[in-house]
Design an enzyme around this catalytic site. Sequence first.
Site, PDB file in Angstrom:
ATOM      1  N   ARG A  44       0.810  -1.228   0.000  1.00 44.81           N
ATOM      2  CA  ARG A  44       0.000   0.000   0.000  1.00 44.81           C
ATOM      3  C   ARG A  44       0.837   1.268   0.000  1.00 44.81           C
ATOM      4  O   ARG A  44       0.344   2.345   0.346  1.00 44.81           O
ATOM      5  CB  ARG A  44      -0.932   0.049   1.226  1.00 44.81           C
ATOM      6  CG  ARG A  44      -2.034  -0.966   1.162  1.00 44.81           C
ATOM      7  CD  ARG A  44      -2.839  -0.995   2.428  1.00 44.81           C
ATOM      8  NE  ARG A  44      -3.907  -1.972   2.281  1.00 44.81           N
ATOM      9  CZ  ARG A  44      -5.147  -1.658   1.944  1.00 44.81           C
ATOM     10  NH1 ARG A  44      -5.501  -0.416   1.759  1.00 44.81           N
ATOM     11  NH2 ARG A  44      -6.046  -2.594   1.813  1.00 44.81           N
ATOM     12  N   GLU A 183      -3.458  11.025  14.868  1.00 47.23           N
ATOM     13  CA  GLU A 183      -3.024   9.622  15.035  1.00 47.23           C
ATOM     14  C   GLU A 183      -2.701   9.171  16.466  1.00 47.23           C
ATOM     15  O   GLU A 183      -2.785   7.975  16.779  1.00 47.23           O
ATOM     16  CB  GLU A 183      -1.753   9.369  14.186  1.00 47.23           C
ATOM     17  CG  GLU A 183      -1.944   9.402  12.696  1.00 47.23           C
ATOM     18  CD  GLU A 183      -1.931  10.823  12.123  1.00 47.23           C
ATOM     19  OE1 GLU A 183      -1.476  11.755  12.826  1.00 47.23           O
ATOM     20  OE2 GLU A 183      -2.389  11.005  10.988  1.00 47.23           O
ATOM     21  N   ASP A 206       1.335  24.190  11.836  1.00 44.38           N
ATOM     22  CA  ASP A 206       0.399  25.288  11.586  1.00 44.38           C
ATOM     23  C   ASP A 206      -0.170  25.743  12.926  1.00 44.38           C
ATOM     24  O   ASP A 206      -0.196  24.976  13.884  1.00 44.38           O
ATOM     25  CB  ASP A 206      -0.724  24.876  10.618  1.00 44.38           C
ATOM     26  CG  ASP A 206      -1.392  23.570  10.977  1.00 44.38           C
ATOM     27  OD1 ASP A 206      -0.688  22.560  11.093  1.00 44.38           O
ATOM     28  OD2 ASP A 206      -2.611  23.563  11.176  1.00 44.38           O
TER      29      ASP A 206
END
Length: 237
Positions: A44, A183, A206
């Site tokens: 993946r 996460e 940010d």
Amino acid sequence: MGTVHIEAEKEDIAKKVLMPGDPNRVKYIAEKYLTDAKLVNRLRGELAYTGYYKGVRVTIFSSGMGIPSMGIYSHELFDYYDVDTIIRIGTAGSYLEDLKLYDLLLADSAFSKTYFDEEAGREGDNEEVINSSQELNGVITNTARIRGIPITQGRVHTSLAFYTGESNISKYVDLGCKAVEMETYALLYNAKKFYKKATSILTISDNLVTRDVIDPMEREQKLDQMIVLALESIIKC
Ligand code: HPA
């Protein structure tokens, strides 16, 4: 033979794992910092390399983005590969004006409003806050101090949504959260479930209050301070 989502052989994964979210960053870290690095997973596109940092065997494995992806990989790493320690190295959006771009935040706990734990099979009530490994955090804080790297400890909000309304910020600040990412809660849930050690070191990319944002191209190199701190710490744990 590997797992449903990881093709690496059991012996190809080290007991100590660093997890950035981004596979490109995995490759960057492996090529720049590891010796004898071997590519052990490509399934993946979530890359994993195992090699040596200062003589200690370490795997760098990309978690992908969000709770479900981190939930899958950290579960399989702890459960099947018998990994002892995972440090997530990622980015977060700051909820505080004085937690600025490129500042480092060490997660002492993660808050999540989601029902991930319930859906993952935890018995009992939904647990909104899960703590990081104090042992790991102690080593990281010490290593940062020795190397002169400023780092703040605090709670992170693990959100399902990246694009969120500004009106929510004060609610999460009131719950003790200094920054948001996607996460850490899943990682800490699995570490607790399997009696393993985990934490997250996050670079502020940010600021949701001032709306400052790191330039994505600049981001790559500026993350080196966090990467070195994580590598120097994990070899001691
Ligand atoms: N929100 C969620 N996750 C993030 C952010 C954010 O602002 N910045 C970096 N990861």
